[in-house]
Design an enzyme around this catalytic site. Structure first.
Site, PDB file in Angstrom:
ATOM      1  N   GLU A 118       0.838  -1.200   0.000  1.00 41.35           N
ATOM      2  CA  GLU A 118       0.000   0.000   0.000  1.00 41.35           C
ATOM      3  C   GLU A 118       0.879   1.260   0.000  1.00 41.35           C
ATOM      4  OE1 GLU A 118      -4.114  -1.256   2.377  1.00 41.35           O
ATOM      5  OE2 GLU A 118      -2.537  -0.119   3.389  1.00 41.35           O
ATOM      6  N   GLY A 130     -23.734  43.344  -2.859  1.00 41.75           N
ATOM      7  CA  GLY A 130     -23.803  43.432  -4.309  1.00 41.75           C
ATOM      8  C   GLY A 130     -25.226  43.206  -4.777  1.00 41.75           C
ATOM      9  N   MET A 131     -25.455  43.408  -6.065  1.00 39.63           N
ATOM     10  CA  MET A 131     -26.792  43.252  -6.633  1.00 39.63           C
ATOM     11  C   MET A 131     -27.223  41.794  -6.619  1.00 39.63           C
ATOM     12  SD  MET A 131     -25.872  43.731 -10.691  1.00 39.63           S
ATOM     13  CE  MET A 131     -27.486  43.221 -11.283  1.00 39.63           C
ATOM     14  N   GLY A 165     -28.062  38.178  -7.761  1.00 37.08           N
ATOM     15  CA  GLY A 165     -27.503  37.333  -8.801  1.00 37.08           C
ATOM     16  C   GLY A 165     -26.031  37.522  -9.064  1.00 37.08           C
ATOM     17  N   GLY A 216     -23.502  36.722  -7.051  1.00 37.13           N
ATOM     18  CA  GLY A 216     -22.673  35.642  -6.523  1.00 37.13           C
ATOM     19  C   GLY A 216     -22.297  35.772  -5.062  1.00 37.13           C
ATOM     20  N   THR A 264     -23.879  34.777  -2.287  1.00 33.00           N
ATOM     21  CA  THR A 264     -24.091  33.529  -1.544  1.00 33.00           C
ATOM     22  C   THR A 264     -23.042  32.490  -1.912  1.00 33.00           C
ATOM     23  OG1 THR A 264     -26.471  33.945  -1.400  1.00 33.00           O
ATOM     24  CG2 THR A 264     -25.738  31.684  -1.054  1.00 33.00           C
TER      25      THR A 264
END
Length: 897
Positions: free
Chosen positions: A88, A218-219, A221, A223, A225
């Site tokens: 191994e 930020g706005m 959509g 990113g 999250t």
């Protein structure tokens, strides 16, 4: 911990960790606890559970080793006795070499040097192996090499830890860090987040025992999250407790903040009563992510009020609302703004979703670029479009992209619309006005327009900025993402789908044409904007706007190079709403609403403004540029709020009434290229400082004005010949006169002497300025003169000692005298303030002669500049081709580097 590099093909990875061990030494104790803790952290562990192992490892076991990110090798007393373990290990070390697999050695109850040099129990084990494999010495040698190489890696020595538990904790933490760092963000279809994760890493590693909060803003959509999720997965293992709380805004509305708070506490400290949990949390170092915070009270209730986190705890909060973060306790410097992706990153992300590759497939390159341009750097849109078009043929791609030009994608719009739904009524009105009328315009101008409509511009614009629905460029222009703007258009379209005349705002060419031509307007319409050059021809009647009683904005514009408008008013005046505040109509008409704040009528054919008695009491901006016919500007005395007048390129001003400059708020007048003005004269006094620009007014000969508020006069390339003395002496705030290539020859020097704080004087080519006594009086008076341009004025250099006194030029820093033919010693005679550095621009012969007077100077070959010192004055001398005659200056002592 040291190991190999983590660069490898992650597509083959199925296991996070492979463990090589001797069951006889560790299976029932150390190994079982290690496996339990790894799996508690959701680490995928491969362990060979067979109690009875054969002579050689199976092919499936070799595959499992190759498919693991990390191998943990537990060296114990009997490890080397097992041929299975040694095989191994040999396979593991080969994977480290070839596949860059990470190897973590653990020396459990054994001296690492015994493993490295095969001593003690390992020496005895290899004695037996050599007897058993006398005909296969190469195998034994490979085992020895594998042991030696593995033992030289930095690992864990159990003798340095008080208990097995402490040792296991360190191993698990190390594994978590390495697993989180291994996968590139692209493998999870994430692009452009690495710099944000690095910023979060720096924040988390900040040396502070206090609880710190980082905002990600930020706005919708963009990113936020995704970035927070990646950071949480990477760094949560460093904390004693951690939790990612999703959808804070939505969950708090559904269940209340109290319930959400109890859930957070429960997750951070399992299986304890509420009281015990709160008490224990004070002692624990935790990492918490609050995703989508919508209001400051949510952040305060979940973080700062009621109980205390343990020392060194960190909170990450994502939000569309910057003000919610700041009011909730986040420092402005600790807010990370997430901006849209650049085009290369956008194409990469789109391709990952559309083609499962980092670049477009052959034949789809241009279509992919078109889709990427539509998304305009918004990760949500790139992902949704990519997945929507995945595996579709070219015809479907073209049809889909064509549809998007008229109808936005609902999945994208639903997410973006959440930001709009969080606005109050004033913010919504301002948002829609910007989406339709003001995107790309100067912020201050837009604020004036909005305030005229009682929309509280400062409040509304700040709200939109905080919610990332708009941004302001460095040159003060309002910007809005294309998809956010499209969302605004769609919201208005939904107001009345089948009847455009029933909507609040109109922009679509066909809909505006129908409403105007067929008088379909209603009191719902607040604004109309149209690229009017698209019309073939439409003629309005007197009542076209009659029913639009709430109309406050009309913009009929055309391309700057077309400068025509095919929307024609009737011969009589149109009937506008009293609410109208903004009128831009390129080409012709005669508007006259009393409450107008701004009006723009470039390229009009009006002869007299205005034939009727106009009030314009609220007008702040006026644009009549490029007007075609002879024009007479009449009485503007009632337009006391006008701040800016643009009449450039007007071809036929025959009279500019003095009242045009009597306006109390006037800040700028632009008559550039107004080629037929015969004279400008004003006896009025401005009440605020202005700049007066009459450049390229080629027919004007005399300038006169008694205003005391003019701060700058610009006559560049005009044909002014006389600057009246009465126009200068009283200009107490005048700092600069620029005439460039104009024919200005008569300058009232005796009046200029009254300008005690004058800073810049350009007397170049003033051929009639030839009286030394007057010049001496002038230079003695202008104590604060910093720049003096006298190109072509030979009188000054014939006898400088009779013109300048010891008090002259104490603040002079720029002297330009290129065409003077005076000898060099005249330059050296300038009575400048000793020791000051002065820029002197001269003809190259004068420059070289002047340098020849200097005992030492520095010369820069690339810029043809030199620094010299003459009579205690330092000169920065610039002249063309100076290097050609440097041989005439033997005193070169050093070079300017």
């Amino acid at each position: 911990m040291a190991s190999s590099s983590s660069s490898f093909d992650d597509s083959q990875i199925k296991h996070d960790v492979f463990i090589s061990f001797s069951g006889k030494d560790t299976r029932r104790g150390f190994l079982s606890h290690l496996i339990k803790e790894l799996r508690r952290e959701n680490i995928i562990v491969y362990v060979d559970e067979k109690l009875n192992r054969g002579e050689e490892i199976s092919s499936s076991l070799r595959t499992a080793i190759k498919e693991s990110q990390i191998s943990i090798v537990i060296f114990s007393e009997n490890y080397a006795s097992s041929r299975w373990c040694l095989d191994e290990l040999e396979e593991i070390m080969e994977c480290m070499k070839v596949n860059k697999q990470i190897v973590l050695p653990v020396f459990y109850n054994i001296d690492p040097s015994h493993v490295r040099h095969q001593r003690g129990a390992y020496e005895n084990a290899f004695t037996e192996h050599e007897l058993r494999f006398q005909g296969n010495g190469l195998k034994v040698q490979n085992w020895r090499s594998a042991l030696k190489n593995a033992a030289e890696l930095s690992g864990y020595d159990s003798s340095r830890y008080g208990t097995d538990s402490e040792l296991i904790d360190e191993i698990v933490k190390d594994v978590l860090l390495r697993v989180n760092d291994i996968y590139p963000s692209e493998s999870n279809r994430l692009v452009g987040i690495d710099q944000h994760v690095d910023r979060i890493r720096s924040f988390l590693e900040m040396e502070s025992k206090g609880v710190q909060i980082l905002g990600i803003w930020g706005m919708s959509g963009i990113g936020k999250t995704a970035i927070a999720r990646v950071a949480f997965e990477k760094f949560s293992s460093r904390y004693e407790g951690s939790y990612f709380l999703d959808n804070v805004r939505e969950e708090s509305q559904k269940h209340g903040l109290k319930s959400l708070r109890e859930k957070l506490i429960s997750e951070l400290q399992e299986e304890k009563s509420t009281f015990i949990r709160r008490k224990l949390i004070r002692r624990k170092k935790v990492l918490v992510v609050l995703d989508d915070v919508g209001a400051p009270e949510q952040l305060r209730h979940l973080v700062t009020e009621g109980f205390h986190w343990g020392p060194g705890s960190r909170v990450i909060a994502t939000s569309q609302n910057k003000q919610a973060l700041i009011a909730g306790g986040v420092q402005a410097n600790d807010i990370l703004e997430v901006k849209k992706l650049d085009f290369e990153e956008s194409l990469n992300l789109f391709s990952l979703n559309a083609f499962n590759n980092s670049h477009p497939e052959r034949g789809y390159e241009e279509l992919s670029k078109q889709a990427t341009a539509y998304a305009d750097g918004l990760p949500l849109a790139l992902k949704v479009l990519g997945l929507h078009l995945c595996s579709c043929d070219r015809e479907t791609w073209k049809s889909t992209l064509g549809k998007l030009e008229m109808y936005p994608h609902p999945q994208i719009q639903d997410v973006l619309k959440m930001s709009f739904e969080g606005l109050d009524d004033v913010e919504r009105d301002i948002f829609l006005d910007i989406a339709f009328f003001y995107k790309g315009e100067d912020k201050d101008h837009v604020k004036r327009q909005l305030d005229a409509n009682n929309l509280f511009a400062a409040y509304g614009i700040k709200g939109l900025l905080d919610k990332a629905l708009i941004s302001i460029s460095n040159d003060n222009v309002i910007k809005m993402h294309d998809l956010i703007q499209e969302m605004g258009w769609e919201i208005v379209r939904q107001e009345c789908k089948d009847n455009p005349g029933g909507r609040s705002r109109l922009k679509d060419f066909e809909e505006v044409y129908d409403v105007l031509k067929n008088n379909r307007g209603t009191d719902a319409i607040k604004g109309i904007v149209l690229y009017a050059s698209l019309f073939k021809d439409v003629r309005l009647n007197v009542d076209t706007f009659k029913n639009m009683t709430n109309l406050r904005i009309v913009k009929f514009y055309s391309s700057w190079h077309v400068r025509c408008c095919n929307v024609h008013p009737p011969t009589s005046f149109l009937s506008f709403s009293d609410e109208l505040r903004r009128l831009q109509w390129d080409g012709y008409p005669h508007p006259y609403p009393e409450k107008l704040v701004g009006h723009s009528m470039p390229n009009n054919h009006v002869g007299k403004l205005w034939k009727l008695v106009q009030d314009y009491a609220n007008s702040k901006r006026m644009s009549l540029d490029s007007s075609k016919q002879s024009m007479e500007l009449l009485d503007f005395t009632k337009a006391q709020k006008t701040e800016w007048e643009d009449m450039c390129s007007c071809q036929g001003f025959c009279n500019v009434n003095s009242h045009i400059l009597s306006l109390s708020m006037i800040a700028a007048v632009n008559l550039v290229r107004s080629i037929d003005s015969k004279k400008h004269h004003s006896e009025s006094n401005f009440r605020s400082p202005i700049n007066f620009d009459v450049g390229l007014c080629v027919s004007v000969r005399v300038f006169s004005s008694s205003s005391k508020e003019i701060s700058e006069l610009d006559f560049v390339t005009s044909k002014f010949e006389i600057l009246c003395s009465s126009s200068v002496g009283g200009l107490n705030k005048l700092r600069r006169i620029t005439h460039g290539d104009s024919r200005l020859e008569i300058v009232p020097l005796n009046e200029l002497c009254c300008l005690r704080f004058f800073e810049e004087l350009n007397l170049s080519d003033c051929r009639r300025m030839n009286q030394s006594p007057e010049l001496r009086m002038l230079f003695d008076a202008l104590l604060y003169l910093r720049e003096l341009f006298m190109t072509g004025c030979s009188v000054f250099f014939k006898s400088p000692h009779t013109i300048c006194t010891s008090s002259s030029f104490n603040y002079l820093t720029d002297l330009r005298i290129q065409q003077s033919q005076a000898p060099a010693w005249h330059f050296a005679a300038f009575p400048l303030k000793s020791g000051e550095l002065v820029l002197v621009t001269v003809a190259y012969k004068r420059a070289v002669d002047l340098l020849a007077l200097s005992a030492h100077f520095l010369y820069d070959h690339d810029s043809s500049c030199a620094i010299g010192k003459v009579n205690g004055n330092q000169f920065f001398i610039r002249g063309p081709h100076m290097s050609r005659s440097l041989i005439r200056c033997p005193s070169v002592s050093s070079w300017l580097r």
